[in-house]
Motif scaffolding. Structure first.
Motif, PDB file in Angstrom:
ATOM      1  N   TYR A 177      -5.339   2.041  -4.986  1.00 46.05           N
ATOM      2  CA  TYR A 177      -5.547   0.788  -5.710  1.00 46.05           C
ATOM      3  C   TYR A 177      -4.848  -0.314  -4.908  1.00 46.05           C
ATOM      4  O   TYR A 177      -3.999  -0.034  -4.054  1.00 46.05           O
ATOM      5  CB  TYR A 177      -4.897   0.839  -7.095  1.00 46.05           C
ATOM      6  N   HIS A 178      -5.191  -1.546  -5.209  1.00 48.47           N
ATOM      7  CA  HIS A 178      -4.438  -2.662  -4.643  1.00 48.47           C
ATOM      8  C   HIS A 178      -3.712  -3.404  -5.763  1.00 48.47           C
ATOM      9  O   HIS A 178      -2.535  -3.255  -5.942  1.00 48.47           O
ATOM     10  CB  HIS A 178      -5.358  -3.599  -3.842  1.00 48.47           C
ATOM     11  N   ARG A 179      -4.494  -4.176  -6.535  1.00 48.08           N
ATOM     12  CA  ARG A 179      -3.853  -4.993  -7.564  1.00 48.08           C
ATOM     13  C   ARG A 179      -4.453  -4.700  -8.936  1.00 48.08           C
ATOM     14  O   ARG A 179      -5.594  -4.264  -9.035  1.00 48.08           O
ATOM     15  CB  ARG A 179      -4.050  -6.473  -7.239  1.00 48.08           C
ATOM     16  N   PHE A 217      -0.704   2.236  -4.388  1.00 51.30           N
ATOM     17  CA  PHE A 217      -0.995   0.810  -4.597  1.00 51.30           C
ATOM     18  C   PHE A 217      -0.579   0.057  -3.334  1.00 51.30           C
ATOM     19  O   PHE A 217       0.596   0.025  -2.987  1.00 51.30           O
ATOM     20  CB  PHE A 217      -0.206   0.294  -5.813  1.00 51.30           C
ATOM     21  N   ASP A 218      -1.540  -0.531  -2.647  1.00 49.62           N
ATOM     22  CA  ASP A 218      -1.249  -1.186  -1.367  1.00 49.62           C
ATOM     23  C   ASP A 218      -0.935  -2.673  -1.535  1.00 49.62           C
ATOM     24  O   ASP A 218      -1.454  -3.329  -2.435  1.00 49.62           O
ATOM     25  CB  ASP A 218      -2.468  -1.072  -0.433  1.00 49.62           C
ATOM     26  N   ASP A 219      -0.125  -3.159  -0.645  1.00 50.06           N
ATOM     27  CA  ASP A 219       0.098  -4.594  -0.377  1.00 50.06           C
ATOM     28  C   ASP A 219       1.307  -5.246  -1.047  1.00 50.06           C
ATOM     29  O   ASP A 219       1.763  -6.283  -0.580  1.00 50.06           O
ATOM     30  CB  ASP A 219      -1.144  -5.455  -0.657  1.00 50.06           C
ATOM     31  N   GLY A 220       1.813  -4.693  -2.158  1.00 51.38           N
ATOM     32  CA  GLY A 220       3.062  -5.228  -2.717  1.00 51.38           C
ATOM     33  C   GLY A 220       2.935  -6.547  -3.453  1.00 51.38           C
ATOM     34  O   GLY A 220       3.842  -7.380  -3.394  1.00 51.38           O
ATOM     35  N   LEU A 272       1.091 -15.261   1.732  1.00 51.70           N
ATOM     36  CA  LEU A 272       0.004 -14.280   1.666  1.00 51.70           C
ATOM     37  C   LEU A 272      -0.206 -13.603   3.011  1.00 51.70           C
ATOM     38  O   LEU A 272       0.047 -14.206   4.059  1.00 51.70           O
ATOM     39  CB  LEU A 272      -1.295 -14.981   1.272  1.00 51.70           C
ATOM     40  N   PHE A 273      -0.723 -12.376   2.976  1.00 49.11           N
ATOM     41  CA  PHE A 273      -1.135 -11.720   4.219  1.00 49.11           C
ATOM     42  C   PHE A 273      -2.172 -12.610   4.896  1.00 49.11           C
ATOM     43  O   PHE A 273      -2.964 -13.289   4.216  1.00 49.11           O
ATOM     44  CB  PHE A 273      -1.791 -10.370   3.934  1.00 49.11           C
ATOM     45  N   TRP A 274      -2.238 -12.508   6.223  1.00 49.89           N
ATOM     46  CA  TRP A 274      -3.150 -13.380   6.973  1.00 49.89           C
ATOM     47  C   TRP A 274      -4.589 -13.288   6.479  1.00 49.89           C
ATOM     48  O   TRP A 274      -5.293 -14.280   6.364  1.00 49.89           O
ATOM     49  CB  TRP A 274      -3.071 -13.064   8.470  1.00 49.89           C
ATOM     50  N   SER A 318       6.008   2.079   3.384  1.00 48.35           N
ATOM     51  CA  SER A 318       5.857   0.938   4.305  1.00 48.35           C
ATOM     52  C   SER A 318       4.396   0.581   4.497  1.00 48.35           C
ATOM     53  O   SER A 318       3.512   1.433   4.390  1.00 48.35           O
ATOM     54  CB  SER A 318       6.391   1.319   5.686  1.00 48.35           C
ATOM     55  N   HIS A 319       4.187  -0.687   4.901  1.00 54.53           N
ATOM     56  CA  HIS A 319       2.804  -1.135   5.127  1.00 54.53           C
ATOM     57  C   HIS A 319       2.723  -2.048   6.361  1.00 54.53           C
ATOM     58  O   HIS A 319       1.810  -2.865   6.442  1.00 54.53           O
ATOM     59  CB  HIS A 319       2.303  -1.830   3.862  1.00 54.53           C
ATOM     60  N   SER A 320       3.695  -1.943   7.265  1.00 54.39           N
ATOM     61  CA  SER A 320       3.789  -2.700   8.527  1.00 54.39           C
ATOM     62  C   SER A 320       4.369  -4.095   8.315  1.00 54.39           C
ATOM     63  O   SER A 320       4.373  -4.616   7.208  1.00 54.39           O
ATOM     64  CB  SER A 320       2.441  -2.816   9.261  1.00 54.39           C
ATOM     65  N   SER A 331       3.352  -7.163   9.694  1.00 50.86           N
ATOM     66  CA  SER A 331       2.469  -8.330   9.559  1.00 50.86           C
ATOM     67  C   SER A 331       1.086  -7.988   9.000  1.00 50.86           C
ATOM     68  O   SER A 331       0.216  -8.839   8.976  1.00 50.86           O
ATOM     69  CB  SER A 331       2.304  -9.006  10.919  1.00 50.86           C
ATOM     70  N   HIS A 332       0.917  -6.740   8.581  1.00 49.71           N
ATOM     71  CA  HIS A 332      -0.387  -6.287   8.070  1.00 49.71           C
ATOM     72  C   HIS A 332      -1.489  -6.465   9.118  1.00 49.71           C
ATOM     73  O   HIS A 332      -2.633  -6.817   8.815  1.00 49.71           O
ATOM     74  CB  HIS A 332      -0.744  -7.020   6.769  1.00 49.71           C
ATOM     75  N   SER A 333      -1.133  -6.221  10.377  1.00 46.69           N
ATOM     76  CA  SER A 333      -2.126  -6.321  11.459  1.00 46.69           C
ATOM     77  C   SER A 333      -2.978  -5.064  11.501  1.00 46.69           C
ATOM     78  O   SER A 333      -2.560  -4.001  11.022  1.00 46.69           O
ATOM     79  CB  SER A 333      -1.412  -6.451  12.809  1.00 46.69           C
ATOM     80  N   PRO A 379      -2.422  -0.549   7.506  1.00 46.47           N
ATOM     81  CA  PRO A 379      -3.147  -1.704   6.992  1.00 46.47           C
ATOM     82  C   PRO A 379      -4.650  -1.525   7.220  1.00 46.47           C
ATOM     83  O   PRO A 379      -5.065  -1.102   8.308  1.00 46.47           O
ATOM     84  CB  PRO A 379      -2.604  -2.871   7.822  1.00 46.47           C
ATOM     85  N   PHE A 380      -5.439  -1.786   6.212  1.00 44.25           N
ATOM     86  CA  PHE A 380      -6.903  -1.613   6.229  1.00 44.25           C
ATOM     87  C   PHE A 380      -7.279  -0.141   6.458  1.00 44.25           C
ATOM     88  O   PHE A 380      -8.438   0.174   6.721  1.00 44.25           O
ATOM     89  CB  PHE A 380      -7.581  -2.482   7.306  1.00 44.25           C
ATOM     90  N   GLY A 381      -6.303   0.735   6.420  1.00 44.08           N
ATOM     91  CA  GLY A 381      -6.556   2.164   6.625  1.00 44.08           C
ATOM     92  C   GLY A 381      -6.850   2.523   8.075  1.00 44.08           C
ATOM     93  O   GLY A 381      -7.200   3.661   8.382  1.00 44.08           O
TER      94      GLY A 381
HETATM   95 ZN   LIG Z   1      -2.976  -3.577   2.903  1.00 40.11          ZN
END
Ligand SMILES: [Zn+2]
Length: 357
Positions: free
Chosen positions: A46-48, A107-110, A143-145, A238-240, A242-244, A279-281
């Motif tokens: 899930y994300h949000r 749940f991704d992204d925080g 926000l993430f880029w 963790s999710h990196s 800069s979410h690159s 990020p983005f799998g």
């Molecule tokens: Zn993400």
């Protein structure tokens, strides 16, 4: 009018089909057969979770409505044994396989709604979830880029976007969607520094103030994370930095994304952070090697599939759940399809073995 009627008719047909498959016991039977061949685990991504309409802080598809989330958890907790990711990884390390139908929630992204909308529901159902957070974004309200273009396009009063020789209209909803896709595609190929500089230019072109987000709490802060981690219902990964997209990054950038985040977690987290979500799998050999050398024990992708006992700990499959997914659609369109695929691949292997004899 006609297209609206067609849309509702399609929805109704889909619902009838999914309901009949579920209520006739078709789902249970197919899952039973598939599990008899080999028990597998499911990791959901899930994300949000939000109330009502999707906001402009992330793609609408990433924002599941809370009533839908609650109804999904109600069913998942009946059908599966929901365990923390750490428990699943421990089972995989043991190598004996699964003795039950396990499910892991991630749940991704925080985003802040992880604390306000997900955490209370996890507590209510007494199940655990793993939140993958970019340590660099904790408490930062930025926000993430990949989410910035959508947000800026929602705020702008300008009718054209001029950037890097591109000049296109941004008047209609479709114009803005097209602009968002083009911007995301081009930004995704850049390194973090260049991307920040270009996001600044995009803001200028759209007449957006740099402080557009400054008074809103959008991402989780340290206190939220501390409270969640102190409960038995939340693990943090963790999710990196800069979410690159890691597969687009040179090796030194990957090392930075992993190692710098590791340092932040080591100095702030109350419990060691040992899991990672690409990020983005999207991942690469270099990313997996960097995770291993920096002390991460396992990583999750967005490749759709079950987790099986022989799977690589740094390439664990997940099944994404989006805003349009109802409980029945996840069960029938996603899970049932995978159970069926598993049965057919076993039949195929059996037939190949039989004919070779
Ligand atoms: Zn993400």
């Amino acid at each position: 009018m006609f297209s609206h009627a067609m849309k509702y008719a399609k929805k109704l047909v889909k619902w009838l089909l999914f309901s009949s498959l579920y209520y006739s016991g078709g789902f249970n039977l197919i899952r039973y057969v598939s599990d008899r061949l080999e028990k597998k685990a499911v990791i959901l991504c899930y994300h949000r979770v939000v109330d009502g309409k999707a906001d402009y802080y992330s793609a609408p598809g990433t924002q599941l409505e809370s009533r839908n989330f609650r109804s999904q958890l109600k069913l998942w907790s009946k059908k599966y044994k929901i365990i923390p990711l750490s428990e699943l990884v421990a089972i995989l390390k043991d190598g004996y396989g699964f003795n039950s139908s396990y499910m892991v929630l991630t749940f991704d992204d925080g985003f802040k709604d992880g604390f306000t909308h997900v955490f209370p529901v996890l507590k209510e159902f007494a199940v655990s979830g793993t939140f993958f957070v970019s340590a660099n974004f904790i408490g930062k309200n930025s926000l993430f880029w990949q989410n910035q273009p959508r947000y800026y396009l929602s705020l702008t009063t300008r009718d054209r976007l001029k950037w890097k020789g591109i000049d296109f209209p941004i008047v209609s909803k479709n114009d803005k969607l097209r602009a968002e896709c083009i911007l995301k595609e081009k930004l995704g190929l850049m390194g973090p520094e260049k991307r920040e500089a270009d996001l600044y230019r995009i803001r200028q072109s759209l007449g957006i103030n740099n402080d557009a987000l400054s008074d809103k709490e959008i991402m989780l802060n340290h206190n939220d994370i501390y409270q969640m981690q102190s409960s038995p219902f939340v693990e943090v990964g963790s999710h990196s930095m800069s979410h690159s997209i890691l597969s687009n990054c040179p090796p030194d950038q990957i090392e930075f994304e992993v190692k710098e985040e590791r340092k932040i977690w080591d100095s702030t987290a109350s419990i060691p952070v040992v899991f990672f979500a690409y990020p983005f799998g999207i991942y690469s050999e270099s990313a997996m090697a960097s995770l291993q050398s920096n002390g991460y024990e396992a990583a999750v992708t967005l490749r759709e599939g079950f987790v099986r006992k022989s799977d690589d700990l740094y390439q664990l499959n997940r099944i994404s759940v989006f805003r349009d997914d109802t409980t029945l659609s996840v069960m029938i369109r996603k899970l049932l399809r995978l159970y069926l695929r598993h049965i057919f691949s076993n039949i195929k292997s059996f037939l190949i073995w039989k004919f070779k004899k």
